[in-house]
Motif scaffolding. Structure first.
Motif, mmCIF file in Angstrom:
data_model
loop_
_atom_site.group_PDB
_atom_site.id
_atom_site.type_symbol
_atom_site.label_atom_id
_atom_site.label_comp_id
_atom_site.label_asym_id
_atom_site.label_seq_id
_atom_site.Cartn_x
_atom_site.Cartn_y
_atom_site.Cartn_z
ATOM 1 N N VAL A 23 0.727 -1.295 -0.095
ATOM 2 C CA VAL A 23 -0.048 -0.069 0.091
ATOM 3 C C VAL A 23 0.925 1.314 -0.025
ATOM 4 O O VAL A 23 0.739 2.217 -0.834
ATOM 5 C CB VAL A 23 -0.960 -0.020 1.194
ATOM 6 C CG1 VAL A 23 -1.649 1.445 1.321
ATOM 7 C CG2 VAL A 23 -2.198 -1.130 0.920
ATOM 8 N N VAL A 24 1.927 1.478 0.910
ATOM 9 C CA VAL A 24 2.767 2.629 1.308
ATOM 10 C C VAL A 24 3.596 2.700 -0.276
ATOM 11 O O VAL A 24 3.688 3.793 -0.817
ATOM 12 C CB VAL A 24 3.797 2.454 2.184
ATOM 13 C CG1 VAL A 24 4.663 3.572 2.169
ATOM 14 C CG2 VAL A 24 2.881 2.464 3.557
ATOM 15 N N PHE A 26 2.862 1.507 -3.422
ATOM 16 C CA PHE A 26 2.016 1.907 -4.390
ATOM 17 C C PHE A 26 1.536 3.361 -4.408
ATOM 18 O O PHE A 26 1.495 4.281 -5.201
ATOM 19 C CB PHE A 26 0.701 1.193 -4.544
ATOM 20 C CG PHE A 26 -0.280 1.525 -5.342
ATOM 21 C CD1 PHE A 26 -0.155 1.372 -6.645
ATOM 22 C CD2 PHE A 26 -1.573 2.293 -4.963
ATOM 23 C CE1 PHE A 26 -1.159 1.822 -7.660
ATOM 24 C CE2 PHE A 26 -2.556 2.802 -5.935
ATOM 25 C CZ PHE A 26 -2.361 2.677 -7.054
ATOM 26 N N GLU A 27 1.139 3.881 -2.966
ATOM 27 C CA GLU A 27 0.900 5.162 -2.872
ATOM 28 C C GLU A 27 2.049 6.363 -3.152
ATOM 29 O O GLU A 27 1.841 7.439 -3.667
ATOM 30 C CB GLU A 27 0.350 5.447 -1.425
ATOM 31 C CG GLU A 27 -1.147 4.901 -1.035
ATOM 32 C CD GLU A 27 -2.106 5.609 -1.998
ATOM 33 O OE1 GLU A 27 -1.910 6.789 -2.241
ATOM 34 O OE2 GLU A 27 -3.154 5.139 -1.770
ATOM 35 N N ILE A 28 3.153 5.873 -2.647
ATOM 36 C CA ILE A 28 4.196 6.734 -3.062
ATOM 37 C C ILE A 28 4.398 6.926 -4.487
ATOM 38 O O ILE A 28 4.665 8.116 -5.011
ATOM 39 C CB ILE A 28 5.594 6.318 -2.379
ATOM 40 C CG1 ILE A 28 5.604 6.447 -0.892
ATOM 41 C CG2 ILE A 28 6.878 6.880 -3.045
ATOM 42 C CD1 ILE A 28 6.731 5.658 -0.230
ATOM 43 N N PHE A 30 2.269 6.405 -6.993
ATOM 44 C CA PHE A 30 1.134 7.009 -7.478
ATOM 45 C C PHE A 30 1.001 8.515 -7.279
ATOM 46 O O PHE A 30 0.650 9.293 -8.312
ATOM 47 C CB PHE A 30 -0.211 6.302 -7.236
ATOM 48 C CG PHE A 30 -1.374 6.596 -7.976
ATOM 49 C CD1 PHE A 30 -1.894 5.887 -9.199
ATOM 50 C CD2 PHE A 30 -2.356 7.672 -7.618
ATOM 51 C CE1 PHE A 30 -2.953 6.038 -9.733
ATOM 52 C CE2 PHE A 30 -3.416 7.947 -8.410
ATOM 53 C CZ PHE A 30 -3.369 7.158 -9.356
ATOM 54 N N SER A 31 1.683 8.762 -5.982
ATOM 55 C CA SER A 31 1.451 10.153 -5.830
ATOM 56 C C SER A 31 2.523 10.904 -6.811
ATOM 57 O O SER A 31 2.097 12.240 -6.958
ATOM 58 C CB SER A 31 1.759 10.463 -4.471
ATOM 59 O OG SER A 31 0.821 9.856 -3.474
ATOM 60 N N THR A 87 -8.091 9.570 -9.691
ATOM 61 C CA THR A 87 -8.493 9.264 -8.267
ATOM 62 C C THR A 87 -8.962 7.848 -8.377
ATOM 63 O O THR A 87 -8.841 6.971 -7.521
ATOM 64 C CB THR A 87 -9.517 9.936 -7.788
ATOM 65 O OG1 THR A 87 -8.967 11.433 -7.717
ATOM 66 C CG2 THR A 87 -9.918 9.535 -6.361
ATOM 67 N N GLU A 90 -6.154 5.062 -8.608
ATOM 68 C CA GLU A 90 -5.521 4.793 -7.163
ATOM 69 C C GLU A 90 -6.531 4.018 -6.497
ATOM 70 O O GLU A 90 -6.240 2.998 -5.954
ATOM 71 C CB GLU A 90 -5.659 6.185 -6.385
ATOM 72 C CG GLU A 90 -4.985 6.099 -5.040
ATOM 73 C CD GLU A 90 -4.936 7.235 -4.374
ATOM 74 O OE1 GLU A 90 -4.232 7.387 -3.356
ATOM 75 O OE2 GLU A 90 -5.632 8.360 -4.888
ATOM 76 N N GLN A 91 -7.827 4.059 -6.622
ATOM 77 C CA GLN A 91 -8.674 3.266 -5.946
ATOM 78 C C GLN A 91 -8.807 1.734 -6.613
ATOM 79 O O GLN A 91 -8.736 0.756 -5.721
ATOM 80 C CB GLN A 91 -10.356 3.761 -6.203
ATOM 81 C CG GLN A 91 -10.715 4.941 -5.428
ATOM 82 C CD GLN A 91 -12.011 5.365 -5.732
ATOM 83 O OE1 GLN A 91 -12.868 4.778 -5.989
ATOM 84 N NE2 GLN A 91 -12.352 6.743 -5.200
ATOM 85 N N LEU A 94 -5.567 0.161 -5.099
ATOM 86 C CA LEU A 94 -5.822 -0.387 -3.588
ATOM 87 C C LEU A 94 -6.724 -1.547 -3.610
ATOM 88 O O LEU A 94 -6.667 -2.416 -2.742
ATOM 89 C CB LEU A 94 -6.284 0.965 -2.879
ATOM 90 C CG LEU A 94 -5.221 2.022 -2.706
ATOM 91 C CD1 LEU A 94 -5.978 3.075 -2.066
ATOM 92 C CD2 LEU A 94 -4.206 1.399 -1.904
ATOM 93 N N ASP A 116 -3.212 -0.707 -13.689
ATOM 94 C CA ASP A 116 -3.896 0.512 -13.842
ATOM 95 C C ASP A 116 -3.666 1.275 -15.477
ATOM 96 O O ASP A 116 -4.744 1.876 -15.735
ATOM 97 C CB ASP A 116 -3.109 1.397 -12.802
ATOM 98 C CG ASP A 116 -3.779 1.663 -11.526
ATOM 99 O OD1 ASP A 116 -4.916 0.800 -11.547
ATOM 100 O OD2 ASP A 116 -3.447 2.267 -10.636
#
Length: 248
Positions: A23-24, A26-28, A30-31, A87, A90-91, A94, A116
């Motif tokens: 999760v972390v 991917f979020e990094i 993707f951000s 957005t 991103e969903q 996750l 994605d």
């Protein structure tokens, strides 16, 4: 908080801790992609549309005039489409991590990003459709706001009302506030009714319009039940954002 809601969040938290690394990571990534793509694209597009429209927004009236023009509406529509699309991507990432965790599989960040990319076109189409529908829903409220402006603030330049703040100003502010709250209620209601559109689009391979229709049917008579977890989650995000803003 009722028991079912507590259990729901507990399961989500347990699932998060099982896959916290994915999760972390991917979020990094993707951000970084979000910032690298959307911010320069928005700045470039706004500049191009201003030039194409033959305007340079240097005053409040010119800025308002631009966003009420064809090019301004087009810019808003494209920006909202990309924002909703990214957005949703991103969903999707996750969701893929969550499903892999429930099945006991390990999924890499690169695999999620490539998946994605494969859903990019359909997600953008869904975002464009929703942005158009949100825009259509806003038209009566925009008309009410315009009538309020004409009725109470049409006699002088806006800077006069900002400085003097006569009764017309406060009446207009109160009226626009009521209009904004009503529109926010409509947006929240639509958001909940379309809550399942993304998983239906991705995991059931439906077309964007069909995904919205299916979500609309599946959320019938369940707006409050589905909206409560969303409200708790967004309130949590708001409080955390305020806390981090205060600390840093």
């Amino acid at each position: 908080m009722n028991t079912s809601l507590y259990i729901r969040y507990k399961h989500a938290l347990d699932n998060f801790f099982r896959e916290v690394k994915a999760v972390v990571g991917f979020e990094i990534w993707f951000s970084l992609i979000f910032a690298a793509v959307l911010a320069p694209l928005s700045a470039w597009l706004l500049n191009k549309l201003l030039v194409t429209g033959g305007q340079l927004a240097v005053s409040n009236d010119e800025i308002i005039g631009f966003f009420l023009s064809f090019w301004g509406v087009l810019f808003i529509l494209i920006s909202i489409t990309f924002f909703i699309g990214l957005t949703y991507l991103e969903q999707v990432g996750l969701m893929m991590i969550s499903l892999a965790s429930l099945k006991g599989r390990v999924i890499s960040v690169s695999h999620i990003l490539w998946a994605d990319l494969g859903h990019f076109v359909s997600i953008i189409r869904l975002g464009l459709l929703q942005a158009t529908l949100y825009g259509a829903a806003s038209l009566p409220f925009l008309a009410a706001g315009a009538l309020t402006y004409i009725a109470f603030l049409g006699d002088h330049d806006i800077n006069y009302y900002l400085a003097a703040k006569p009764w017309q100003w406060w009446t207009a502010v109160a009226t626009v506030g009521v209009i904004a709250v009503c529109y926010l209620g409509v947006v929240v209601w639509l958001y909940v009714r379309w809550l399942f559109a993304v998983p239906i689009l991705i995991f059931e391979n439906k077309r964007p319009a069909k995904a919205l229709t299916e979500s609309w049917q599946r959320t019938r008579h369940r707006v409050i039940a589905l909206g409560m977890p969303q409200a708790v989650w967004w309130l949590f995000i708001l409080l955390v954002s305020i806390l981090f803003s205060f600390l840093f």
